[in-house]
Design a protein around this motif. Structure first.
Motif, PDB file in Angstrom:
ATOM      1  N   ILE A   7       0.972  -1.171   0.060  1.00  0.00           N
ATOM      2  CA  ILE A   7       0.068   0.118   0.157  1.00  0.00           C
ATOM      3  C   ILE A   7       0.817   1.352   0.032  1.00  0.00           C
ATOM      4  CG2 ILE A   7      -1.688   1.154   1.102  1.00  0.00           C
ATOM      5  CD1 ILE A   7      -2.664  -1.511   2.406  1.00  0.00           C
ATOM      6  N   ASN A  12       0.151   5.694  -4.495  1.00  0.00           N
ATOM      7  CA  ASN A  12      -0.890   5.522  -3.574  1.00  0.00           C
ATOM      8  C   ASN A  12      -1.147   6.611  -2.538  1.00  0.00           C
ATOM      9  OD1 ASN A  12      -1.671   3.291  -5.087  1.00  0.00           O
ATOM     10  ND2 ASN A  12      -0.489   1.825  -3.520  1.00  0.00           N
ATOM     11  N   LEU A  13      -0.191   7.755  -2.577  1.00  0.00           N
ATOM     12  CA  LEU A  13      -0.266   8.642  -1.499  1.00  0.00           C
ATOM     13  C   LEU A  13      -1.425   9.611  -1.715  1.00  0.00           C
ATOM     14  CD1 LEU A  13       1.539  10.111   0.443  1.00  0.00           C
ATOM     15  CD2 LEU A  13       2.291  11.583  -1.166  1.00  0.00           C
ATOM     16  N   VAL A  14      -2.292   9.889  -0.714  1.00  0.00           N
ATOM     17  CA  VAL A  14      -3.417  10.802  -0.684  1.00  0.00           C
ATOM     18  C   VAL A  14      -3.284  11.901  -0.049  1.00  0.00           C
ATOM     19  CG1 VAL A  14      -5.267   8.851  -1.702  1.00  0.00           C
ATOM     20  CG2 VAL A  14      -4.722   9.302   1.019  1.00  0.00           C
ATOM     21  N   TYR A  15      -2.481  11.982   0.976  1.00  0.00           N
ATOM     22  CA  TYR A  15      -2.197  13.073   1.941  1.00  0.00           C
ATOM     23  C   TYR A  15      -0.805  12.987   2.499  1.00  0.00           C
ATOM     24  CZ  TYR A  15      -3.385  16.778   5.042  1.00  0.00           C
ATOM     25  OH  TYR A  15      -3.316  17.991   5.662  1.00  0.00           O
ATOM     26  N   GLY A  16      -0.125  14.232   2.337  1.00  0.00           N
ATOM     27  CA  GLY A  16       1.074  14.182   2.603  1.00  0.00           C
ATOM     28  C   GLY A  16       1.476  15.780   2.940  1.00  0.00           C
TER      29      GLY A  16
ATOM     30  N   ARG B   5      -8.292  -0.095   1.259  1.00  0.00           N
ATOM     31  CA  ARG B   5      -7.184  -0.140   2.419  1.00  0.00           C
ATOM     32  C   ARG B   5      -6.444   0.734   2.309  1.00  0.00           C
ATOM     33  NH1 ARG B   5      -5.183  -5.024   4.021  1.00  0.00           N
ATOM     34  NH2 ARG B   5      -3.754  -3.692   5.168  1.00  0.00           N
ATOM     35  N   GLY B   6      -5.880   1.375   3.703  1.00  0.00           N
ATOM     36  CA  GLY B   6      -5.152   2.274   3.618  1.00  0.00           C
ATOM     37  C   GLY B   6      -4.261   2.050   4.448  1.00  0.00           C
ATOM     38  N   ALA B   7      -2.985   3.006   4.677  1.00  0.00           N
ATOM     39  CA  ALA B   7      -2.045   2.933   5.398  1.00  0.00           C
ATOM     40  C   ALA B   7      -1.362   4.084   5.760  1.00  0.00           C
ATOM     41  CB  ALA B   7      -0.717   2.009   4.976  1.00  0.00           C
ATOM     42  N   VAL B   8      -0.933   4.328   7.137  1.00  0.00           N
ATOM     43  CA  VAL B   8      -0.258   5.715   7.311  1.00  0.00           C
ATOM     44  C   VAL B   8       1.259   5.678   7.808  1.00  0.00           C
ATOM     45  CG1 VAL B   8      -2.387   6.483   8.185  1.00  0.00           C
ATOM     46  CG2 VAL B   8      -0.754   5.932   9.939  1.00  0.00           C
ATOM     47  N   VAL B   9       2.094   6.437   7.301  1.00  0.00           N
ATOM     48  CA  VAL B   9       3.421   6.695   7.778  1.00  0.00           C
ATOM     49  C   VAL B   9       3.659   7.679   8.619  1.00  0.00           C
ATOM     50  CG1 VAL B   9       5.788   6.528   6.942  1.00  0.00           C
ATOM     51  CG2 VAL B   9       4.099   5.444   5.571  1.00  0.00           C
ATOM     52  N   GLY B  54      -7.622   4.782   5.074  1.00  0.00           N
ATOM     53  CA  GLY B  54      -6.849   5.754   4.365  1.00  0.00           C
ATOM     54  C   GLY B  54      -8.121   6.940   4.117  1.00  0.00           C
ATOM     55  N   CYS B  55      -8.673   7.231   5.077  1.00  0.00           N
ATOM     56  CA  CYS B  55      -9.482   8.538   4.879  1.00  0.00           C
ATOM     57  C   CYS B  55      -8.636   9.725   5.283  1.00  0.00           C
ATOM     58  CB  CYS B  55     -10.433   8.233   6.392  1.00  0.00           C
ATOM     59  SG  CYS B  55     -10.039   8.444   7.794  1.00  0.00           S
ATOM     60  N   ALA B  56      -7.589   9.828   5.811  1.00  0.00           N
ATOM     61  CA  ALA B  56      -6.567  10.964   5.931  1.00  0.00           C
ATOM     62  C   ALA B  56      -7.078  11.889   7.257  1.00  0.00           C
ATOM     63  CB  ALA B  56      -6.767  11.815   4.741  1.00  0.00           C
ATOM     64  N   GLU B  68       1.687  10.773   6.684  1.00  0.00           N
ATOM     65  CA  GLU B  68       1.476  10.527   5.141  1.00  0.00           C
ATOM     66  C   GLU B  68       0.478   9.292   5.012  1.00  0.00           C
ATOM     67  OE1 GLU B  68       5.072   9.824   3.217  1.00  0.00           O
ATOM     68  OE2 GLU B  68       5.385  11.676   2.774  1.00  0.00           O
ATOM     69  N   ILE B  69      -0.505   9.383   4.015  1.00  0.00           N
ATOM     70  CA  ILE B  69      -1.531   8.516   4.057  1.00  0.00           C
ATOM     71  C   ILE B  69      -1.428   8.025   2.657  1.00  0.00           C
ATOM     72  CG2 ILE B  69      -4.053   8.330   4.369  1.00  0.00           C
ATOM     73  CD1 ILE B  69      -2.779  11.036   6.149  1.00  0.00           C
ATOM     74  N   TYR B  70      -1.625   6.658   2.568  1.00  0.00           N
ATOM     75  CA  TYR B  70      -1.623   5.891   1.196  1.00  0.00           C
ATOM     76  C   TYR B  70      -3.160   5.092   1.487  1.00  0.00           C
ATOM     77  CZ  TYR B  70       3.336   7.015   1.253  1.00  0.00           C
ATOM     78  OH  TYR B  70       4.326   7.461   1.286  1.00  0.00           O
ATOM     79  N   ARG B  71      -3.606   5.114   0.007  1.00  0.00           N
ATOM     80  CA  ARG B  71      -5.018   4.471  -0.189  1.00  0.00           C
ATOM     81  C   ARG B  71      -4.854   3.739  -1.343  1.00  0.00           C
ATOM     82  NH1 ARG B  71      -9.019   8.604   1.064  1.00  0.00           N
ATOM     83  NH2 ARG B  71      -8.681   9.136  -1.056  1.00  0.00           N
ATOM     84  N   VAL B  72      -5.594   2.346  -1.275  1.00  0.00           N
ATOM     85  CA  VAL B  72      -5.720   1.724  -2.641  1.00  0.00           C
ATOM     86  C   VAL B  72      -7.079   1.345  -2.531  1.00  0.00           C
ATOM     87  CG1 VAL B  72      -3.316   1.036  -3.017  1.00  0.00           C
ATOM     88  CG2 VAL B  72      -4.780  -0.326  -1.295  1.00  0.00           C
TER      89      VAL B  72
END
Lengths: 263, 75
Positions: A7, A12-16, B5-9, B54-56, B68-72
């Motif tokens: 992922i 796939n980055l949506v917010y940064g 599905r999302g993931a945050v870093v 991944g709603c941010a 940082e938010i990633y979403r697929v």
């Protein structure tokens, strides 16, 4: 089953982090609303392509180092004089987008005259007003906007309106002036209110670009260090105590054909 | 089964452990770590990564912009 590493890919980055935010760690306390509003301004200036034509005016107060965090042109003003400095900048450079970023001690106390006259003249600036009802930087003293019975370091038994006067509603005052075009009060404690606040700031910027007069966006904020609470408690306290006195929403919107600016 | 599905870093060193992201998360993904970063803050991390959509929201409320938010979208 998708793995986390599948992922986390650039596509796939949506917010940064916005490109305009400098990669330093801010001096703000954990959970401070300043960080959120800085981020919103950086995102908006970036999205609207205004980096080269923006001049920010930093106040005295916690946000005094705002110029260290957003990569645009900045000018630091004397305490409370940001609207006066912004007036000079925008009159000499009418093509620039000029905004001031002020706290409540700066704008409502020592700078009360400057802000009222700048708004009355209808200068083409955006004023971002962070209202947390306390002097955060100097150690949590009473500000003009402190609520009644609010405990601060200079009012340890609570603000007494007989002795200290009443909390000052700057946004209501400014909305009365014919020079202002868009006057609103927002907050930034939840994702929904942050997004709403961003829309309000965007509208303020657009009004300034269209030369409609002064736009004034108050953000009701927390000062968890000054209020002696955790960030999450401070947000709750703000919702319960600040919002009844400082209700959110637009106070003035000149969009509907009402001629603004200098009349 | 969620369709996204999302993931945050979380940038560990940038996080000040204010906990606003933990409050903002609708799926209870985030939590504050028992470990601290070099500046002594209990930084935020994904305790429950499977639940992230991944709603941010966490990134939007973060005052230090360290998320940082990633979403697929799942097929």
């Amino acid at each position: 089953m998708m793995e986390i590493k599948d992922i986390i890919k650039p596509e796939n980055l949506v917010y940064g982090k916005s490109n305009l935010l400098v990669d330093t760690i801010s001096h703000y306390c954990p959970g401070c609303t300043h960080g959120v509003v800085h981020k919103l301004m950086a995102e908006l200036i970036d999205e609207m392509g205004l980096q080269e034509k923006t001049v920010g005016v930093a106040p005295v107060g916690c946000a005094v180092f705002a110029y260290n965090y957003i990569e645009i042109d900045w000018q630091e003003a004397a305490h409370g004089r940001a609207p006066a400095v912004a007036t000079g900048i925008v009159r000499l450079n009418p093509g620039k987008f000029v905004f001031t970023y002020q706290g409540d001690g700066d704008l409502a106390s020592i700078g009360a005259a400057e802000i009222l006259h700048a708004c009355n003249r209808g200068e083409n600036i955006l004023v971002v007003f962070i209202n947390n009802g306390i002097y955060g930087m100097t150690g949590g003293q009473m500000a003009p906007t402190s609520l009644e019975n609010m405990v601060t370091s200079t009012t340890p038994f609570g603000r007494d309106s007989e002795r200290n006067g009443y909390p000052m509603k700057m946004t209501e005052l400014v909305a009365q002036l014919p020079g202002t075009s868009y006057v609103t009060r927002q907050s930034a404690q939840t994702a929904a209110t942050v997004r709403k606040c961003k829309r309000a700031l965007k509208k303020g910027i657009q009004n300034v670009l269209e030369k409609k007069g002064t736009s004034f966006v108050e953000v009701v904020s927390t000062c968890n260090s000054g209020w002696k609470m955790t960030p999450v408690q401070a947000n709750k306290w703000m919702e319960e105590n600040m919002f009844p006195y400082y209700p959110l929403g637009d106070l003035k919107d000149s969009k509907k054909g009402e001629s603004v600016s200098k009349n | 089964m969620a369709k996204v599905r999302g993931a945050v870093v979380v940038a560990k060193e940038g996080c000040k452990g204010c906990g606003l992201c933990v409050e903002a998360c609708p799926e209870c993904v985030l939590s504050l770590n028992r470990e601290v970063n070099s500046r002594g803050y209990h930084y935020s991390y994904m305790e429950n990564p499977e639940a992230c959509i991944g709603c941010a929201n966490c990134g939007v409320v973060c005052p230090d912009t360290c998320i940082e938010i990633y979403r697929v979208r799942l097929q």
